[in-house]
Enzyme design. Structure first.
Site, PDB file in Angstrom:
ATOM      1  N   CYS A   1       1.650 -22.469-112.155  1.00 50.16           N
ATOM      2  CA  CYS A   1       1.628 -21.057-112.591  1.00 50.16           C
ATOM      3  C   CYS A   1       0.214 -20.575-112.920  1.00 50.16           C
ATOM      4  CB  CYS A   1       2.519 -20.863-113.797  1.00 50.16           C
ATOM      5  SG  CYS A   1       4.219 -21.340-113.453  1.00 50.16           S
TER       6      CYS A   1
ATOM      7  N   HIS B   1       0.916 -14.070-116.605  1.00 55.21           N
ATOM      8  CA  HIS B   1       1.908 -14.757-115.776  1.00 55.21           C
ATOM      9  C   HIS B   1       3.298 -14.281-116.198  1.00 55.21           C
ATOM     10  CE1 HIS B   1       4.165 -17.752-113.761  1.00 55.21           C
ATOM     11  NE2 HIS B   1       4.468 -18.447-114.849  1.00 55.21           N
TER      12      HIS B   1
ATOM     13  N   ASN C   1      10.122 -15.404-111.810  1.00 49.78           N
ATOM     14  CA  ASN C   1       8.878 -16.177-111.888  1.00 49.78           C
ATOM     15  C   ASN C   1       8.510 -16.652-110.481  1.00 49.78           C
ATOM     16  OD1 ASN C   1       6.878 -18.060-112.317  1.00 49.78           O
ATOM     17  ND2 ASN C   1       7.896 -19.062-114.038  1.00 49.78           N
TER      18      ASN C   1
HETATM   19  O1  UT7 Z   1       6.272 -20.669-115.453  1.00 48.77           O
HETATM   20  C1  UT7 Z   1       6.070 -21.883-116.108  1.00 48.77           C
HETATM   21  C2  UT7 Z   1       6.202 -21.734-117.554  1.00 48.77           C
HETATM   22  N1  UT7 Z   1       7.575 -21.539-117.912  1.00 48.77           N
HETATM   23  C3  UT7 Z   1       7.867 -20.992-119.066  1.00 48.77           C
HETATM   24  O2  UT7 Z   1       6.995 -20.598-119.776  1.00 48.77           O
HETATM   25  C4  UT7 Z   1       9.324 -20.928-119.475  1.00 48.77           C
HETATM   26  C5  UT7 Z   1       9.459 -21.223-120.951  1.00 48.77           C
HETATM   27  N2  UT7 Z   1      10.839 -21.346-121.410  1.00 48.77           N
HETATM   28  C6  UT7 Z   1      11.713 -20.317-121.407  1.00 48.77           C
HETATM   29  O3  UT7 Z   1      11.406 -19.246-120.934  1.00 48.77           O
HETATM   30  C7  UT7 Z   1      13.062 -20.514-122.067  1.00 48.77           C
HETATM   31  O4  UT7 Z   1      13.073 -21.721-122.781  1.00 48.77           O
HETATM   32  C8  UT7 Z   1      14.245 -20.476-121.061  1.00 48.77           C
HETATM   33  C9  UT7 Z   1      14.454 -19.071-120.545  1.00 48.77           C
HETATM   34  C10 UT7 Z   1      13.980 -21.414-119.906  1.00 48.77           C
HETATM   35  C11 UT7 Z   1      15.543 -20.909-121.751  1.00 48.77           C
HETATM   36  O5  UT7 Z   1      15.795 -20.093-122.874  1.00 48.77           O
HETATM   37  P1  UT7 Z   1      16.167 -20.768-124.278  1.00 48.77           P
HETATM   38  O6  UT7 Z   1      16.413 -19.682-125.209  1.00 48.77           O
HETATM   39  O7  UT7 Z   1      15.077 -21.732-124.614  1.00 48.77           O
HETATM   40  O8  UT7 Z   1      17.538 -21.480-123.953  1.00 48.77           O
HETATM   41  P2  UT7 Z   1      17.922 -23.033-123.975  1.00 48.77           P
HETATM   42  O9  UT7 Z   1      17.290 -23.761-122.858  1.00 48.77           O
HETATM   43  O10 UT7 Z   1      17.720 -23.583-125.349  1.00 48.77           O
HETATM   44  O11 UT7 Z   1      19.477 -22.946-123.715  1.00 48.77           O
HETATM   45  C12 UT7 Z   1      20.344 -22.305-124.645  1.00 48.77           C
HETATM   46  C13 UT7 Z   1      21.763 -22.433-124.141  1.00 48.77           C
HETATM   47  C14 UT7 Z   1      22.178 -23.856-123.813  1.00 48.77           C
HETATM   48  O12 UT7 Z   1      23.524 -24.008-124.198  1.00 48.77           O
HETATM   49  P3  UT7 Z   1      23.898 -24.753-125.600  1.00 48.77           P
HETATM   50  O13 UT7 Z   1      23.305 -26.128-125.488  1.00 48.77           O
HETATM   51  O14 UT7 Z   1      23.258 -23.918-126.673  1.00 48.77           O
HETATM   52  O15 UT7 Z   1      25.394 -24.709-125.604  1.00 48.77           O
HETATM   53  C15 UT7 Z   1      22.083 -23.921-122.312  1.00 48.77           C
HETATM   54  O16 UT7 Z   1      22.966 -24.875-121.764  1.00 48.77           O
HETATM   55  O17 UT7 Z   1      21.926 -21.690-122.927  1.00 48.77           O
HETATM   56  C16 UT7 Z   1      22.486 -22.526-121.909  1.00 48.77           C
HETATM   57  N3  UT7 Z   1      21.937 -22.105-120.619  1.00 48.77           N
HETATM   58  C17 UT7 Z   1      22.491 -21.124-119.884  1.00 48.77           C
HETATM   59  N4  UT7 Z   1      23.556 -20.348-120.070  1.00 48.77           N
HETATM   60  C18 UT7 Z   1      23.841 -19.423-119.131  1.00 48.77           C
HETATM   61  C19 UT7 Z   1      20.849 -22.576-119.997  1.00 48.77           C
HETATM   62  N5  UT7 Z   1      20.661 -21.909-118.844  1.00 48.77           N
HETATM   63  C20 UT7 Z   1      21.663 -21.010-118.746  1.00 48.77           C
HETATM   64  C21 UT7 Z   1      22.001 -20.036-117.785  1.00 48.77           C
HETATM   65  N6  UT7 Z   1      23.091 -19.276-118.042  1.00 48.77           N
HETATM   66  N7  UT7 Z   1      21.290 -19.824-116.682  1.00 48.77           N
END
Ligand code: UT7
Length: 339
Positions: free
Chosen positions: A115, A266, A296
């Site tokens: 990225c 980004h 992204n």
């Molecule tokens: O470009 C390179 C750099 N990348 C970044 O900077 C990305 C940085 N990270 C993020 O943007 C965020 O961490 C994400 C958008 C990837 C994820 O958001 P989050 O608020 O950190 O969610 P999480 O990974 O903690 O997941 C929360 C919940 C989980 O369920 P439980 O364990 O709370 O029951 C996941 O299983 O959301 C669930 N989940 C989804 N639900 C519906 C994960 N992906 C999905 C999905 N749809 N696509």
């Protein structure tokens, strides 16, 4: 006389196929509400048909950048390409672009900073210009990521984030005297960083030589051929490093955030960019975002934003721009550019 790397043009290309959050909800257990709330993404572009390559997208963006700069392919004396999704395991797309565009037998190199491809690329271009090794440079950032995503519920955390696209900049070495407005223009400063302790926090393990047997059927079944991320760890590091980069560049150049006309970050998560903007106490119009429409696109996000910002009149000759990126590696950085 001062030697400056001046951006002569910027352009982008995205495939025509729009994939909405609802389209993804039909393939996996996700929802428009989850994706919108957590990331700001509403839709992304995927290649129109199987076999469309990263270099094809890069070529489309590069051809338009050449036209806009008024250059022929034969004028270019260096290609710098950035991608994490090359057409081939090797060689990189730099040489493929050299051939596709019909450039002379010039140097062509690939940057693997994910990225941060654009910010590493601009820093690299600046170095080539200032060491008088190149005069007319094409910086091409392109990604075709949709074929490697796991478009099932197992891969939903990554699959909803990424899209395909490309951007290109034509950058020229310009010599200017004090007093000439040109002397103010170009790449002013860059700040780059890396922390390899985060290498496996966001990565795609295969294909790779670290895996005994290279690629086995069981590796494919286990999903090692798809990108993986510990999202929260990346999020936290991204906010910290983006702010650190902005503050370093501002301080080193004696600037206040309010003196930057446009920050072009980004596009990984709208919440990350909003946190950075709020910390810098800037109004929304000073930060360019288009993640809603493209998701992204990794190395291509910033050049696509720059190209749209020019088209919308938010970036004009003389504007002071700050690019900021964080991504896999970890890698991060930014550039201060007088457009
Ligand atoms: O470009 C390179 C750099 N990348 C970044 O900077 C990305 C940085 N990270 C993020 O943007 C965020 O961490 C994400 C958008 C990837 C994820 O958001 P989050 O608020 O950190 O969610 P999480 O990974 O903690 O997941 C929360 C919940 C989980 O369920 P439980 O364990 O709370 O029951 C996941 O299983 O959301 C669930 N989940 C989804 N639900 C519906 C994960 N992906 C999905 C999905 N749809 N696509």
């Amino acid at each position: 006389m001062a030697l400056r790397a001046v951006v002569r043009s910027v352009s982008h290309y995205v495939p025509g196929r729009r994939v909405t959050n609802d389209d993804l909800s039909a393939l996996m257990d996700t929802s428009d509400a989850w994706i919108t709330e957590r990331t700001g993404i509403k839709e992304r572009r995927f290649i129109d048909s199987e076999g469309v390559t990263t270099s094809q997208l890069g070529e489309a963006a590069a051809r338009q950048a050449l036209d806009r700069a008024g250059w022929a392919a034969q004028d270019v004396d260096l290609i710098v390409a950035a991608t994490l999704s090359p057409d081939l395991y090797f060689p990189g797309i730099g040489v493929i672009l050299q051939q596709r565009l019909g450039c002379r037998a010039i140097p062509a190199l690939d940057i693997r900073a994910q990225c941060s491809g654009l910010v590493y690329g601009l820093s690299c271009v600046d170095g080539y210009v200032k060491s008088r090794q190149a005069k007319k440079i094409l910086l091409v950032c392109a990604e075709v990521q949709s074929p490697v995503l796991d478009l099932t519920t197992r891969g939903r955390d990554m699959a909803v984030l990424f899209g395909d696209g490309a951007g290109a900049l034509a950058i020229e070495a310009c010599e200017a005297e004090e007093g000439d407005p040109l002397v103010q223009r170009g790449i002013i400063d860059s700040h780059l960083g890396s922390d390899g302790s985060g290498a496996e926090v966001l990565c795609m393990k295969l294909p790779g030589t670290a895996r005994p047997g290279f690629i086995k059927e069981s590796d494919i079944q286990e999903g090692l051929v798809h990108p993986k991320m510990e999202g929260k760890v990346v999020f936290k590091n991204a906010v910290g490093r983006l702010l650190e980069t902005a503050q370093t560049l501002l301080k080193r150049n004696g600037l206040q955030p309010g003196q930057i006309d446009l920050i072009v970050p980004h596009q990984a998560n709208l919440r990350i960019n909003e946190m950075v903007r709020e910390e810098l106490k800037l109004p929304p119009e000073r930060v360019f975002n288009n993640i809603e429409r493209y998701g992204n696109t990794t190395a291509a996000t910033i050049p696509i934003c720059l190209s749209e910002a020019v088209a919308e009149g938010r970036l004009r000759e003389g504007s002071l721009v700050l690019t900021l990126a964080f991504g896999a590696g970890f890698t991060w950085g930014g550039n201060l550019v007088r457009w």
